[in-house]
Design an enzyme around this catalytic site. Sequence first.
Site, short mmCIF file in Angstrom:
data_model
loop_
_atom_site.label_atom_id
_atom_site.label_comp_id
_atom_site.label_asym_id
_atom_site.label_seq_id
_atom_site.Cartn_x
_atom_site.Cartn_y
_atom_site.Cartn_z
N SER A 57 0.95 -1.19 -0.06
CA SER A 57 0.02 -0.06 0.02
C SER A 57 1.08 1.22 -0.07
CB SER A 57 -1.10 -0.04 1.22
OG SER A 57 -1.91 0.82 1.04
N ASP B 99 -5.11 -2.93 -3.73
CA ASP B 99 -4.33 -2.52 -2.72
C ASP B 99 -3.44 -3.95 -2.14
OD1 ASP B 99 -3.36 -1.92 -0.07
OD2 ASP B 99 -4.23 -0.11 -0.35
#
Length: 568
Positions: free
Chosen positions: A323, A438
């Site tokens: 992320s 993500d």
Amino acid sequence: MQAASFLRNVPVLAGLSDRLLDRLVSQVQERFVRAGEWIVREGETADSMFIVRSGRVEVVNERSPGALIRILRRGDVLGELALLREGTRSASARASRDTELFELRRDAFEALIQEAPTFALGLTRAIGAQLAVSRTPVVTAAPARTIAVVALDDAVSPVEVAESLADALALYGSVVRLSAGEIQAIDQAERDADRVVMRGGSDPDQEWTGLCVREAHLVVAVTSGTPSPTWLRVAAALERCELIVFGPAVSPSVIAELQPREVQVITDAGRRPAALQATARRIAGRSVGVVLSGGGARALTHLGVIEELRASGVQIDRVAGASMGSLVAATTAIGLGPDAAYEAFERGAAINPTSDYTIPAFSLVRGRKLRRLILDEVLGSIRIEEAPLRFFCVSCDVVAREPVVHRTGPMVDAVYASVAIPGLFPPVPTADGKLLVDGGVLDNLPVATMARTGEGPVIAVDVTGRIGSLKRVGRPGLEPIGRCMRRLLTGIETPLPRIGETLMRTLMVGSSDTVAAARRHADLVIAPVVEGVGLADWQAIARAREIGRGAAREALASNPDLASRFAS
């Protein structure tokens, strides 16, 4: 090498009389298995056992893809337990390098057990060692002891790389250098030294070069970027090699064929010595890796951590992230200094990368702002394999429901996929049918992925913290209007986070267990106190930086013995 002299040195055959050994030589059959081919498959009827003469064999559990049970090398035995049980194979085995085997059929095997008590004793010991690790996947690789350096084309020479690696490895123990010889020479060298560096050639069909590839724990393959067809023909034998490119680039198709464990493109000859020294540290298990967690705006804390680690003398060779942590890791990998990195993130925070809203059919924001004004500006056209430090980041394929590790390719594409919070950003489709979001969905702190390579100690930086209560933002005078808006849109007046922060909070909740598990794989964990920084509080960059610096100083000071392992 004569079969008798080899078999005499196989541990399970130790103690056989000359008469039985001569009989065994006449009974075994020689088999050659190409890299990538199966030797036995789970569920097959067991009618023979094998002794590895040269090469490498991986024993795997096919019911659990990627589960490696053990690795067999020269002198190891395969399939004897199934023969004793008179049953079927309980696991599969394939050659990971071109492999030579001796095969002993069931009737000869049973005769040996009846006539030679020492053979039965040797089998008992071998089986006991296997049961100790039975069906337990290999988690951490041991540092390579025998390294072969080969040239994949005539435009490069393996001499420079072999000598540079040997010199650098000598800092961590004794090294023997071999330029030609037979298996006996490799055996003796492995007994005499901590590591063996074998200088191979550029022709895989040449006897010594082929022997180097079969016998090495790790193959270091050097190329100008265009390997010869003869090497590509035996590409499977180079799988999991260390690929070093002395040229402008290497094509993705070559990487796909060779399946290397790591790729380095070194265009500047002046950078070669430092790159090879870092490679030697990774081979010796002495390179420091840093893994950065996701955490929205809290990941800005990583800037201060990296800055303080470097100021404290920690020599970082590897970085990884998930992320937003992947973006900080990427700036570290490309060599962006602390001030330059801070300024880049400050510019990004000023424009709020999640504010290019769109009709919420596929996502809340387009993602163009993040890509154009942050990723493209900071990372440009750099490919992962061109970065001075080794780098990877993780994303999640929502089609296969599995993590994806990005070690090669355009860095912008890898990082964008890793930060694409589902629902907030559009998912990223790939040419091979993946749909990426993500990386924090499945692995918000990819420590295990880095640790299992066995390349050295790992520092984990975890900024997940506690999610905390909702931080009230905005002007007090506008709160009545806010209450009216909430009542109109949701039916309640209670303060609520915006949808972007809610998605981030949900992601953090879902990854909490995996983060806790990942921290156990780290040699040092730095956990900044980030509860005062909101998940979408991009304006807190200066405060986040200082929090990170303080946390790194405290962690290093409270672990003086451990911290000394990270010093350059």
